[in-house]
Design a protein around this motif. Structure first.
Motif, PDB file in Angstrom:
ATOM      1  N   HIS A  94       2.366   3.303   3.261  1.00 20.88           N
ATOM      2  CA  HIS A  94       2.357   2.442   4.439  1.00 20.88           C
ATOM      3  C   HIS A  94       3.757   1.841   4.595  1.00 20.88           C
ATOM      4  O   HIS A  94       4.622   2.004   3.735  1.00 20.88           O
ATOM      5  CB  HIS A  94       1.352   1.289   4.250  1.00 20.88           C
ATOM      6  CG  HIS A  94      -0.015   1.609   4.738  1.00 20.88           C
ATOM      7  ND1 HIS A  94      -0.381   1.527   6.050  1.00 20.88           N
ATOM      8  CD2 HIS A  94      -1.130   2.001   4.056  1.00 20.88           C
ATOM      9  CE1 HIS A  94      -1.655   1.860   6.180  1.00 20.88           C
ATOM     10  NE2 HIS A  94      -2.142   2.165   4.986  1.00 20.88           N
TER      11      HIS A  94
ATOM     12  N   ARG B  71       0.846  -1.196   0.000  1.00 20.32           N
ATOM     13  CA  ARG B  71       0.000   0.000   0.000  1.00 20.32           C
ATOM     14  C   ARG B  71       0.883   1.249   0.000  1.00 20.32           C
ATOM     15  O   ARG B  71       1.804   1.358   0.827  1.00 20.32           O
ATOM     16  CB  ARG B  71      -0.898  -0.015   1.242  1.00 20.32           C
ATOM     17  CG  ARG B  71      -1.922  -1.144   1.233  1.00 20.32           C
ATOM     18  CD  ARG B  71      -2.549  -1.312   2.621  1.00 20.32           C
ATOM     19  NE  ARG B  71      -1.540  -1.655   3.620  1.00 20.32           N
ATOM     20  CZ  ARG B  71      -1.756  -1.680   4.931  1.00 20.32           C
ATOM     21  NH1 ARG B  71      -2.940  -1.377   5.403  1.00 20.32           N
ATOM     22  NH2 ARG B  71      -0.796  -2.016   5.764  1.00 20.32           N
ATOM     23  N   PRO B  72       0.601   2.187  -0.879  1.00 22.83           N
ATOM     24  CA  PRO B  72       1.418   3.415  -0.907  1.00 22.83           C
ATOM     25  C   PRO B  72       1.431   4.121   0.450  1.00 22.83           C
ATOM     26  O   PRO B  72       0.403   4.199   1.127  1.00 22.83           O
ATOM     27  CB  PRO B  72       0.724   4.275  -1.977  1.00 22.83           C
ATOM     28  CG  PRO B  72       0.103   3.285  -2.900  1.00 22.83           C
ATOM     29  CD  PRO B  72      -0.354   2.165  -2.001  1.00 22.83           C
TER      30      PRO B  72
ATOM     31  N   THR C 219      -4.515   9.818   6.536  1.00 24.94           N
ATOM     32  CA  THR C 219      -4.505   8.355   6.619  1.00 24.94           C
ATOM     33  C   THR C 219      -4.058   7.790   5.271  1.00 24.94           C
ATOM     34  O   THR C 219      -4.667   8.109   4.246  1.00 24.94           O
ATOM     35  CB  THR C 219      -5.927   7.813   6.881  1.00 24.94           C
ATOM     36  OG1 THR C 219      -6.604   8.727   7.725  1.00 24.94           O
ATOM     37  CG2 THR C 219      -5.883   6.439   7.495  1.00 24.94           C
ATOM     38  N   PRO C 220      -3.031   6.951   5.249  1.00 26.72           N
ATOM     39  CA  PRO C 220      -2.606   6.434   3.944  1.00 26.72           C
ATOM     40  C   PRO C 220      -3.582   5.418   3.340  1.00 26.72           C
ATOM     41  O   PRO C 220      -3.600   5.235   2.116  1.00 26.72           O
ATOM     42  CB  PRO C 220      -1.238   5.805   4.241  1.00 26.72           C
ATOM     43  CG  PRO C 220      -1.203   5.596   5.726  1.00 26.72           C
ATOM     44  CD  PRO C 220      -2.115   6.604   6.330  1.00 26.72           C
ATOM     45  N   SER C 221      -4.399   4.765   4.153  1.00 29.59           N
ATOM     46  CA  SER C 221      -5.398   3.839   3.605  1.00 29.59           C
ATOM     47  C   SER C 221      -6.581   4.631   3.071  1.00 29.59           C
ATOM     48  O   SER C 221      -7.329   5.226   3.853  1.00 29.59           O
ATOM     49  CB  SER C 221      -5.905   2.876   4.696  1.00 29.59           C
ATOM     50  OG  SER C 221      -4.918   1.957   5.033  1.00 29.59           O
ATOM     51  N   ILE C 222      -6.748   4.636   1.751  1.00 31.04           N
ATOM     52  CA  ILE C 222      -7.895   5.321   1.150  1.00 31.04           C
ATOM     53  C   ILE C 222      -8.585   4.371   0.188  1.00 31.04           C
ATOM     54  O   ILE C 222      -7.979   3.384  -0.269  1.00 31.04           O
ATOM     55  CB  ILE C 222      -7.461   6.605   0.405  1.00 31.04           C
ATOM     56  CG1 ILE C 222      -6.405   6.287  -0.669  1.00 31.04           C
ATOM     57  CG2 ILE C 222      -6.938   7.649   1.386  1.00 31.04           C
ATOM     58  CD1 ILE C 222      -6.012   7.484  -1.521  1.00 31.04           C
TER      59      ILE C 222
ATOM     60  N   SER D  41      -8.810  10.795   2.269  1.00 30.40           N
ATOM     61  CA  SER D  41      -8.523  11.093   3.674  1.00 30.40           C
ATOM     62  C   SER D  41      -7.886  12.467   3.744  1.00 30.40           C
ATOM     63  O   SER D  41      -7.561  13.061   2.724  1.00 30.40           O
ATOM     64  CB  SER D  41      -7.580  10.043   4.263  1.00 30.40           C
ATOM     65  OG  SER D  41      -6.329  10.075   3.591  1.00 30.40           O
TER      66      SER D  41
END
Lengths: 359, 359, 359, 359
Positions: free
Chosen positions: A105, A102-103, A306-309, A208
């Motif tokens: 992360h 994941r980018p 937040t890096p999780s999108i 995010s």
């Protein structure tokens, strides 16, 4: 050590997002200090997921089990260990990611460092979930500090382009702690609306948004800290970057100082209304030469989005060495900055407790 | 320890501004590494006072005597000690200040911490002069790193409101090191003119001005660093705040991340023109989860204006507990940001050498 | 820190004798190393109480719960936490002692240090029970070392006046590990009879008896360790004194060297039967200048008699400041030296694993 | 770090036997403490070579230059650096040894560790000469401790088979310090004759002889030290093994405890003639559970015979991989145990000063 910090009060965090449990050991606490578990849980609730529409719906009680170090409501003088079970872990959400980092992360850097051998399910030991045991330790530290008349507070200073007002230069304790008692930790409630609008807008686009946090400490003894590499800034910064997603820290007026003249930036000494030596401004953030000067200690940190999108992102396949498109499933916090506020207080409290132990 | 940093390569700085001498001990260097003393002196000349109209006229050769750790141009494997004599110290300039702490210096906090017992002539151990031994140690570290293909460069990114261009996202080594070869360490020479104008304007008003420095590391192995409290940011920040006058640090896009969306701030992975995994942007500054990802490591620091200014300032008399006006005699750097550029490189090199020793 | 040791592999022990549980966190383990829980339990059984008539009858399963750091039989690369519940704690046996410190226990010094505030029920954090988590950590370290061809063994060299034969100068691995596979850890089984007779005789008189342990390491890389304060002796001794009841340590021929001539004590170099450089004797214990020389590393420790004895002893009342007679109730090990054998192996393994991580 | 020890008062030793100079940095000293340089030189004279027929004739003034940390006879609060020049170095004596490692010296292990790249002329950084800067640091520490009513003394307890009487169980300060004021540091002057006879006999045969040293500390506060890995034994042992030639350490009755019954070895509490709580015996050496109990702290160390002897010895050629005979030229101490007495006091003082700083 990676997961440990502190010299005289040492905090050691353990656990993986999807393992048997997470927790913390604090070595070096004084003996016989009363600790309220209820006050601790109230503090911990401030970072809890699922507390608002602005947070991830992963539900966990996050109530720690204290195995040692506390007996009949008082510290025992020996290491305190608290554990928190992992109850709501759906590994399926993450397993597909193993080959597609994941980018922004730690998936890829962990893959490099441990040659693919580390347990990175759910982010492994890098998961934001590890801030829960930090809050256990820090929540205890905050109680001990409060008994010494030292208070630490923080608030969201910005989310995206929405700004809160800063703390006053010399707030009283109530003003300092007020944001922490609100559902959304700001000084000015109208700022909360604008910030929440930013978060909702980002969420709606499966995106995010980042933010900044201002933290302040009242009641610190003057003369605390050491020159050069063991000063207040070194110690606080060295620990604060252990909080996931922090990308910058500045003390007092920080980066703004770089554009100032000395005559603006210097803090002139004065005799204050109580007859004490103080400074008329606090661009220094309460620190000179690494040592506290009796003014409030003040710093600001930057929290990245937040890096999780949910939006599609470009990544690479580690096995095929090809560019790929990644869509992260599951729901994630559109903003973590507000949940990071108590974490910043917690880590700061642990650093201060450690430095006080050296007096 | 106050004047010591590092885990496997440990640097210990000693000396007071007006004592017998200053110096540094480096413990943990490898054995048999060639070190050029000429290259070291060239590096040290970059921070030397008196080198330009923009710096303090205190003249010192600052040429170190290496007592141990180097033999016939190679490291011996044992601690290296270098000392620098103090030759041009006019205590008279400072003695009157003992009772009148200079605003935004460490005079007052040192007075509090050591109850007036510390030797604070000329700023004592807090003096910017202590950055000379840091440059000895760091200059040696830079040579060792260069032999491993790791290069560290920095430039003045701003002075007051005058801005230099930033480094390119992936500069080559020549571009990285170019500013350090100039009399004034910038990427864009036209920026130098604007910056120098800011410094001259401040000097003319007996004032000073601050600045920012951008630092970048090329050639770092990917996978370096540790999670949580022992990551690249923690280690670099923990050391960099040991450089006097630093008020803030940010990695990658730093505080700017706080205003971004995740979809802007995340660094998408790609296969670069060499067929290697890379990222298309570098908002992360080459670090994820505290660990290097193979992209250039990039950070920025804020340097406050020199606190010693010629303008009258308000202070207090420690003995009489009254407000007083202070006019600092002597001449001082109207800006220290440009002289801090090699110091930032030096400290960064020492941190990196230390972290590499842990591989 | 009190309950923590190690630089790159750090071990943190927590728990009190009569608290909720005890345990250990190990930070710095490599990722992906296979660990057999069965092998670990077999190792831990060697220190287990209740295993023989020579040990305390307190029965505990002592089977640890591994909360983190191990996944599907392999280390995850992140901190490993193991906890052990306290199930058989009869505080009543100890409570009366609070005012009457037991001779040669930590009761009195803990009372002084923590002003009576520490939780010392059952010896608190000083209890020998805390060696159980040390054996969890050390048992894991032993498995990792064995995979690298490094083996650590120890045996009871004496109990009271009864002596075991020493290890041969260069034993093979089977000979090294043989004592650990016996119910009573000696090289020469006839020594076991004499030792057990000493223990029974002491037990019969409601007394206890001490002993010595010889420990040896095979397969260590030559060139491990550092000069002066970070040598093998410093690191091993610094950790081994963390095992309760250890009163002395000597490396190689140790105290016997003091009565030797140099021509006897020096270890002449030779080419051994494999064509390798070796020494003809090993009075140095495999260490020169703090650094391993490739010969077996050998040391001996002294274990004092169990301080808890049934015989009446003289003590003082802390509240009344009068001399009193104390009779300790409950049953206690008449000898702990044999149970300390695996603990010495465990702590040694952790030190070695830590030092190897620095290579 | 190899050449550094201490947590709050940190000592860093540098220099090689035949380099430009040797020295020490002490970080963490308090400010404003009076230090007498004359008292320091008197202390240092006790370890000086050439002082008697029993010592090496290498003549050096060994008078240190104090570069920083001391101003007008008082500590400044900042790191103290002292250097000592190397003036009498005849490298020729040693150069031939490079290919023929001397038995029981660090020549061979240094060769292995640094692949032949370390500067080992004259033993390099392993030379006994490095104990001179340790005595500078320790001599300063002894003065600071004396001002707090803490006194450290040591004497030669044996040389070969010749024995001195031990210190009394509770000596007064004069008795403690008496051996240090004699030309040969013993309690019983008749022991000196027997010891010197042993040394002369060894010297006559071009051989050397070992010895033991007893060290005692009076005036320590009770309650100093920490449980487990940070106790008095751990800290003292961890530092003392940094003194060259030490092969063992025991606290209180040490190895003798192993042959005792608990009823003999336990130290019964009593009310002493001053009405204070004390123990009737001191087999524990003043330490329980790592923490001082107010009785004198007592330990003994074993010093091996000087490894440099004139007798022919067997070694190997590193280049030819053959067994060879080595005859070490030059003159060397036939015994170093008496010169090690002040070094043991020095290192002990530094450890105690460090631990006191943590109170």
């Amino acid at each position: 050590m990676a997961s440990t910090f502190g010299e005289r009060v040492q905090v050691s965090v353990f656990g993986e997002s999807h393992g048997g449990g997470i927790g913390v050991v604090i070595d070096g606490l004084p003996a016989g200090v009363p600790i309220s578990e209820e006050t601790l849980y109230t503090f911990m609730a401030r970072r809890k997921p699922g507390g608002s529409p602005f947070s991830t719906p992963r539900k966990e009680s996050d109530r720690p089990t204290i195995l040692s170090g506390l007996y009949e409501g008082h510290t025992t003088g020996f290491p305190l260990c608290a554990t928190i079970g992992n109850t709501d872990t759906r590994s399926g959400d993450y397993k597909a990611l193993a080959d597609l980092p994941r980018p922004s992360h730690a998936d890829y850097t962990a893959y490099l460092k441990w040659c693919g051998q580390a347990d990175m399910r759910g982010g492994g030991h890098f998961s934001g979930r590890l801030t829960a045991p930090l809050c256990v330790a820090g929540g205890i530290a905050l109680q001990i500090l409060a008994q010494k008349g030292i208070f630490i507070g923080a608030h969201l200073q910005s989310v995206g382009s929405a700004q809160d007002i800063p703390y006053p230069m010399r707030p009283d304790v109530d003003t300092l702690l007020a944001p922490g008692k609100k559902a959304f930790p700001v000084c000015d409630d109208t700022a909360a609306d604008a910030m929440q609008a930013e978060i909702k807008a980002a969420a709606k686009e499966r995106d995010s948004v980042g933010g900044t946090i201002e933290c302040m400490i009242l009641g610190l003894p003057a003369g605390l800290g050491d020159p050069m590499f063991d000063g207040m800034e070194n110690r606080i910064a060295g620990a604060i970057f252990g909080v996931p997603a922090i990308k910058g820290i500045e003390f007092g007026s920080g980066f703004a100082c770089a554009a100032m003249r000395g005559s603006q930036c210097n803090d002139p000494f004065c005799i204050d209304e109580n007859g004490d030596i103080a400074t008329k401004t606090n661009h220094s953030g309460g620190i000179q030469g690494g040592i506290t000067n009796g003014m409030p200690l003040r710093f600001r940190v930057a929290v990245k989005p937040t890096p999780s999108i949910g939006k599609p992102q470009q990544t690479v396949s580690l096995s095929k060495h090809t560019e790929e498109t990644l869509v992260i499933q599951g729901r994630h916090d559109p903003c973590i900055a507000h949940r990071a506020v108590p974490v910043i207080e917690a880590v700061t409290a642990l650093v201060i407790l450690d430095m006080l132990a050296e007096l």
